[in-house]
Design a protein around this motif. Structure first.
Motif, short mmCIF file in Angstrom:
data_model
loop_
_atom_site.label_atom_id
_atom_site.label_comp_id
_atom_site.label_asym_id
_atom_site.label_seq_id
_atom_site.Cartn_x
_atom_site.Cartn_y
_atom_site.Cartn_z
N UNK B 174 0.86 -1.20 0.00
CA UNK B 174 0.00 0.00 0.00
C UNK B 174 0.89 1.24 0.00
N UNK B 175 0.32 2.30 -0.53
CA UNK B 175 0.89 3.62 -0.26
C UNK B 175 -0.20 4.35 0.51
N UNK B 176 0.09 4.66 1.74
CA UNK B 176 -0.96 5.22 2.61
C UNK B 176 -1.51 6.54 2.07
N UNK B 206 7.18 1.52 5.90
CA UNK B 206 8.57 1.78 5.51
C UNK B 206 8.94 3.17 5.99
N UNK B 207 9.50 3.22 7.15
CA UNK B 207 9.76 4.52 7.79
C UNK B 207 10.86 5.30 7.08
N UNK B 208 11.76 4.56 6.48
CA UNK B 208 12.86 5.25 5.80
C UNK B 208 12.35 6.10 4.63
N UNK B 209 11.26 5.65 4.03
CA UNK B 209 10.73 6.37 2.87
C UNK B 209 10.01 7.65 3.28
N UNK B 210 9.73 7.78 4.57
CA UNK B 210 8.94 8.93 5.03
C UNK B 210 9.82 10.15 5.27
N UNK B 211 11.02 9.95 5.73
CA UNK B 211 11.92 11.07 5.99
C UNK B 211 11.70 11.71 7.33
N UNK B 212 12.43 12.82 7.59
CA UNK B 212 12.35 13.50 8.88
C UNK B 212 11.48 14.74 8.77
N UNK B 213 11.33 15.44 9.88
CA UNK B 213 10.51 16.65 9.91
C UNK B 213 11.14 17.76 9.07
N UNK B 214 12.46 17.71 8.99
CA UNK B 214 13.16 18.78 8.27
C UNK B 214 12.97 18.64 6.76
N UNK B 215 12.72 17.41 6.34
CA UNK B 215 12.53 17.20 4.90
C UNK B 215 11.08 17.50 4.54
N UNK B 216 10.87 17.82 3.33
CA UNK B 216 9.51 18.01 2.83
C UNK B 216 8.80 16.67 2.88
N UNK B 217 7.52 16.63 3.21
CA UNK B 217 6.81 15.36 3.19
C UNK B 217 6.96 14.70 1.83
N UNK B 218 7.32 13.40 1.89
CA UNK B 218 7.70 12.72 0.65
C UNK B 218 6.52 12.48 -0.27
#
Lengths: 103, 1074
Positions: B174-176, B206-218
């Motif tokens: 899935x892609x949420x 897949x948490x790695x694909x989500x990124x951090x708060x500093x990055x733009x939402x993927x």
């Protein structure tokens, strides 16, 4: 009107959500979380007592908080998650990434 | 741990207890079935494990989750017929469920508890049954081939189990954001959908694909799911609403798989229709409305879903688990059916209406309305009480269900064959009582298996079936619940029990000698008594039955035992239906009222003031009531509780404090409180005549009658002396406050109709406080009973009374009389100086008292009668004057004043002197040629005369019997009581050839003497003849049980001598050296 209340105590920041944990109700939360971490917060507590549902972007937001805190050896704690939300975290095994306390 | 919501956790634990309640029985049934697997039952157990797993994951109960998961896996293998449920397999499962119960009972620390042994056993079990090629699946992670980049993982065991359950296994991506959020779906609904159609084996964001708060939402949040479902590849896209390329089939069910069992409801996230979950529904417009869920449940699969509503309607027998450990969270909850709740609501409404009606009537002073209203309130209250009690009622099967397992385990460990029969599981009792019964019943069932049932070889030797039988039965009787535990084992040997009690110093040898078998058996309730020859892990530590007794006492119950050696034992427990409201007798002492539980009340008796001295005896330091031949120890409630009793002074009408210390304040020598003259206030001095009269009046006033409640504690009876009886009422039991908790004489308190508090008497506690114990009380009662019986029966004989001359009263013991015939003077024939009469075709020799004794000849002008007797084997008639009469009385026989030939002695009967006729002497005088008595000279050598030990407390009877025996050529050693006889026998040893003993004697009874003789090896085979004036069947049975060889009636000379002649040859080898 803010959809959350923020409370800072030492290096712990607590965020009390007013209403559901959905994108339309969390304007400014992402930035507030980021600012807090930048200001030295290492423990983020998010209280979901009033949230009856959660959407995908909000899950993404929690994962992002977790990803941000992880290199800082910080901790994300979700408090008072209602049963369906806590169950969802359990099924998605997110409760293994961050601490989830059910209400 | 994420234990958050107490209420939810309690609900989970209550539900879990329900699920675990019947597991043991189910597993044992599965074991019995062997290869014929009852799928429905296996599914039921599987569902329980599965639900526990689901629920525990929600609360972060990792150990419970892990253990239930492994257990579930093994059950799945049984369901798939990979594993055969043999006893070893079932044993591991039983132990696993035991551990689960332990974890659940200690839920707060469950994550710190060790379950490694159980996991190893379950894993070993699963792998040992798998083909060699499949071994290792249980542990093997990541062996399944997943698409590249897949974040999920699964062990091959789970994958294989899914396949064997008829499931396909898919990898779903899935892609949420794009597959859920942008399609206006809700992630919660998606997960619900998955659960409704199958099982999520693993899911990872897949948490790695989500990124951090500093990055733009993927813009993407990948979710990988390993999904197991019955839905085939053709339909899966439609069900999941995902494009085909996002779903990859990893495994399919084997083609030859039998029809799959129905899917399981998961306790965690419920399918969308589960009503309990609908209360927390997504509320925003952005969320998918409930229709999605509804549509999902209307799918063709139509899974049976057990809704909460259905649960509520289930019969009570399916509800609730076994009593949980004290202090566990589940203790506090109770499932109540909706039906009962509705009844309660209706009644509450009725009560409100009745109150309104009453209030209205009161405000208008309408007395008819007040009466009607109060009647209505009374009616509704009764119904309400009944309905509320119903909520607390649970089937006793909740406790009984554990015993098949207990018996099975004990059979296995002890190598015995034991069949457990359970009857009356449906009998309902108060929840508290059921929980309280758990420990006592477990102990008794274990005792029955351990001590009762013999080893198969021993049973066969005894002619019994090799399989022992233990029956557990519950039923209602007279408003009580009776629980019986019966076994057909070796029974309880009273001698062994009493010997053990004596050797441990729990009771004295003297007390034991006076005890019946039933009383000896009851000694098992003494603390510290165990007859087990070896201490096992099951029993034999000398703790247990006393705890059983005290536990049952606390529950307001009673326990009785019946046991026969080599036949079996039956324990009978009587319990009230509930502890919350109990019928009780209300009594008063002084101004205080008390409630005595009706279950303990045997009867009420009132002793008129004038009869107190006769009815109440002081024996030793105890006051006892003589009630229909029984002796009942008495306890004055006021005295024990320190409340002053009151008496009414008839002359002044004043109520005075009763300062007597003795109920039977008789001013007699018998009373140890002789000088206690508190009423008169003249301690130690002789009261004046006037005072004495006043005393007498006061004591005999009707208001000073004694009111006694006869109590049964189950093992003994006693009487409570109170001032007043009131009604029997149903009282509401309130626990005592902390400051009164330590008082054993009270079981609780209640509030009476007038608002005052009445304490509830704990009958066992009160007896303890008064210095009685159940067994010691019983033995004491036995001693007292024996003493009184002896007093009552001492010299109590039937005499035939007649007159020789007017005013000259004579008597013959009835034992000597064969018949009494009225005759005419003309029937008497005189020939050759002897009188005879024709009687039954023969000539009957006639004698008169004056033939031997110095009395006036019979007045032949009077109407005559002939008393026919048998002397020396020949019938003889004693002519007497009419009328004749029969009396039964206790006599003090004077053997000196009137003693002469033909008269054995005299006694006072009805204020007249009765001459006791000695028929034998008259016959010897009249017919010396009959040689009625062989006499000592018959045996020339005195030393060769067989020695008879004669024990008899009455000098008269002892003299008479001694004369009989000596006349037959025997030597006699005399003893005035059983104890003296025993001591004499110990001195004389084997010289004694036969013991002839009276039954009722002081110090040691004849039965006690017989038991003592039988307990000594050196006296083995020594004949004992019991003499009694009352030889009923019961007496004979008692005598035989004690070891008496033969029973003879006192003064029946011929039969006694015949018995001696018959018995003596058996003891002929005994050397005579007297």
């Amino acid at each position: 009107m803010t959809s959350f209340i923020q409370n800072q105590k030492g290096d712990t920041a607590s965020f009390f959500l007013k209403g559901d944990f959905v994108q339309s109700n969390t304007n400014g939360l992402r930035q507030a979380l980021l600012d807090s971490i930048k200001n030295g917060t290492t423990t983020i507590k998010i209280d979901l007592n009033e949230a009856n549902c959660i959407d995908s972007p909000s899950i993404g937001l929690l994962v992002s908080v977790h990803n941000t805190l992880k290199p800082l050896a910080g901790e994300l704690i979700v408090n008072r998650a209602k049963q369906p939300i806590a169950e969802l975290f359990s099924v998605l095994q997110l409760d293994k990434r961050f601490k989830v306390n059910a209400s | 741990m994420t234990l958050g919501n107490d209420e939810l956790l309690k609900e989970f634990l209550a539900e879990t207890n329900e699920q675990l309640a019947g597991i043991e029985t189910d597993l044992l049934t599965i074991e019995e079935g062997g290869e014929n697997i009852n799928e429905e039952l296996v599914n039921k157990v599987f569902r329980a494990a599965h639900s526990i797993k689901g629920g525990s994951s929600l609360f972060g109960l990792k150990k419970i989750q892990e253990l239930s998961h492994k257990t579930e896996s093994v059950l799945d293998l049984i369901r798939s017929r990979v594993i055969r449920p043999n006893p070893e397999v079932v044993n591991i499962l039983l132990i696993s469920f035991d551990k689960l119960k332990e974890l659940l009972n200690n839920v707060m620390i469950s994550n710190e508890m060790d379950i490694s042994e159980n996991l190893v056993a379950l894993t070993g079990l699963a792998t040992s049954f798998l083909p060699q090629s499949e071994k290792g699946f249980f542990h093997k992670q990541g062996a399944v081939k997943l698409p590249a980049g897949a974040a999920v993982n699964v062990n091959e065991m789970d994958l294989e189990l899914a396949r064997k359950s008829g499931h396909y296994v898919y990898f779903v991506e899935y892609d949420l954001i794009h597959d859920i959020d942008m399609l206006d779906k809700n992630i919660l609904d998606v997960v619900r959908l998955l659960i409704a159609f199958g099982k999520v084996l693993d899911a990872q964001v897949n948490t790695d694909a989500v990124g951090t708060l500093e990055e733009e939402p993927s813009g993407i949040i990948p979710l990988h799911v390993l999904f197991s479902t019955e839905v085939g590849p053709d339909e899966i896209e439609m069900v999941l609403e995902l494009p085909k390329e996002r779903i990859k089939l990893l495994a399919s069910p084997p083609k030859d798989l039998p029809a799959a069992p129905p899917p399981i409801q998961i306790a965690g996230i419920s399918p969308p229709t589960a009503p309990a979950r609908t209360e927390v529904q997504p509320a925003t417009a952005s969320d998918k409305p409930a229709e999605t869920g509804a549509a999902a449940t209307q799918s063709p699969t139509a899974h049976p879903v057990n809704t909460d509503g259905e649960k509520a309607k289930r019969p009570a027998s399916d509800q609730s688990g076994p009593p949980a450990a004290a202090g566990s969270v589940a203790d506090a909850t109770l499932r109540v059916s909706v039906e009962v709740l509705e009844t309660l609501m209706n009644l509450a409404g009725e009560l409100v209406l009745s109150r309104n009606q009453l209030r209205e009537a009161l405000s208008t002073n309408d007395m008819r309305g007040v009466n009607a209203g109060s009647q209505r309130v009374s009616l509704v209250t009764s119904e309400l009480q009944e309905a509320i009690m119903q909520t607390r009622m649970q089937p006793i099967g909740n406790v009984f269900n554990k015993f098949p397992r207990v018996v099975r385990d004990m059979s296995r460990t002890q190598g015995k064959e034991i069949q457990l029969i359970i009857e009356g599981k449906e009998v309902e009792m108060d929840k508290t009582l059921i929980e309280g019964l758990n420990d006592p019943l477990t102990h008794m069932i274990r005792n029955s298996c351990d001590h009762g049932i013999e080893m198969p070889e021993e049973r066969i030797r005894k002619g019994k079936s090799p399989t022992g039988k233990v029956t557990l039965r519950a039923y209602h009787e007279a408003g009580q619940v009776i629980v019986e535990i019966t076994d057909d084992g070796k029974g309880i040997n009273p001698a062994k029990i009493s010997a053990s009690a004596v050797s441990k110093g729990l009771i004295s040898q003297e007390k034991v000698l006076g005890m019946s078998d039933a009383e000896k058996t009851a000694l098992i309730f003494l603390p510290g008594l165990s007859t087990a020859e070896k201490v096992s892990d099951i029993s034999g530590r000398g703790v247990g039955m006393d705890v059983v007794k005290s536990n049952l006492d606390r529950l307001g119950g009673k326990i009785e035992i019946e046991s026969k050696v080599d036949e079996g034992t039956r324990f009978c427990i009587k319990l009230p239906l509930t502890l919350a409201i109990i019928p009780s007798l209300v009594v008063a002492v002084g101004n205080e009222r008390f409630a005595v539980p009706q279950i303990n009340v045997l009867e009420l008796t009132r002793i008129p003031a004038a009869q107190i001295q006769n009815k109440i005896e002081i024996v030793g330091d105890a006051e006892v009531l003589t009630l229909r031949g029984r002796l009942i120890p008495l306890v004055s409630l006021g005295r024990v509780l320190g409340i002053n009793r009151e008496v009414v002074d008839e002359t002044t009408g004043q109520t005075l404090t009763d300062r007597r210390q003795s109920l039977a304040d008789r001013r007699s020598r018998r009373s140890p409180l002789l000088e206690e003259v508190a009423i008169t206030g003249q301690t130690g001095s002789e009261p004046s005549a006037a005072k004495r009269e006043a005393d007498s009046d006061r004591r005999y006033h009707a208001a000073n009658d004694l009111n006694i409640v006869i109590i049964s504690t189950g093992t003994f009876q006693y009487g409570i002396v109170v001032d007043q009886f009131f009604n029997t009422e149903e009282i509401v039991v309130k626990p005592l406050g902390r400051h009164l908790k330590g008082l054993p004489e009270y079981a609780g308190a209640t509030i009476m109709g007038d608002g005052k508090v009445a304490l509830i008497i704990d009958v066992s506690g009160l007896a303890g406080k008064a210095g009685m114990r159940h067994v010691s009380g019983s033995s004491r009662a036995a001693v007292l009973a024996a003493e009184t019986a002896r007093e009552n029966r001492q010299d109590s004989m039937s005499f035939l009374l007649f007159q020789n001359q007017p005013g000259e009263l004579c008597g013959i013991p009835m034992e000597m009389v064969l018949r009494v015939e009225r005759i005419e003077r003309s029937q008497v024939e005189n020939s050759a100086g002897r009188r005879t009469m024709q009687y039954r075709g023969a000539s009957l020799p006639l004698i008169t008292l004056s033939d031997a004794a110095e009395v006036k000849p019979i007045d032949e002008a009077q109407k005559l009668a002939v008393i026919v007797s048998s002397i020396g084997g020949r019938e003889v008639g004693l002519m007497v004057a009419m009328p004749v009469d029969v009396i039964e009385t206790r006599l003090q026989i004077d053997q000196k004043t009137h003693r002469q030939k033909g008269i054995a002695g005299s006694a006072i009967v009805k204020d007249k002197t009765m001459l006791l006729v000695d028929l034998v002497e008259i016959v010897e005088t009249v017919f010396p040629e009959w040689q009625v008595s062989a006499g000592p000279e018959k045996t020339a050598d005195k030393a060769a005369r067989p020695l008879i030990l004669l024990a008899e407390d009455s000098d008269f009877f002892r003299g008479q019997v001694k004369r009989f025996i000596e006349s037959e050529g025997f030597a006699v050693a005399e003893a005035p009581d059983g104890q003296a006889a025993w001591e004499l026998l110990c001195q004389l040893g084997e010289k004694v050839k036969v013991v002839v003993t009276d039954i009722e004697m002081p110090r040691m009874t004849g039965l006690g003497l017989a038991r003592a003789i039988r307990a000594e090896n050196r006296f083995a085979g020594l004949p004992i003849i019991g003499l009694t004036s009352l030889a009923g069947e019961e007496d004979i049975e008692l005598g035989k049980a004690a070891g008496i060889t033969d029973y003879q009636i006192k003064l029946d000379r011929d039969r006694l001598l015949e018995s001696l002649r018959r018995i003596l040859p058996r003891a002929a080898e005994r050397q005579i050296e007297f």
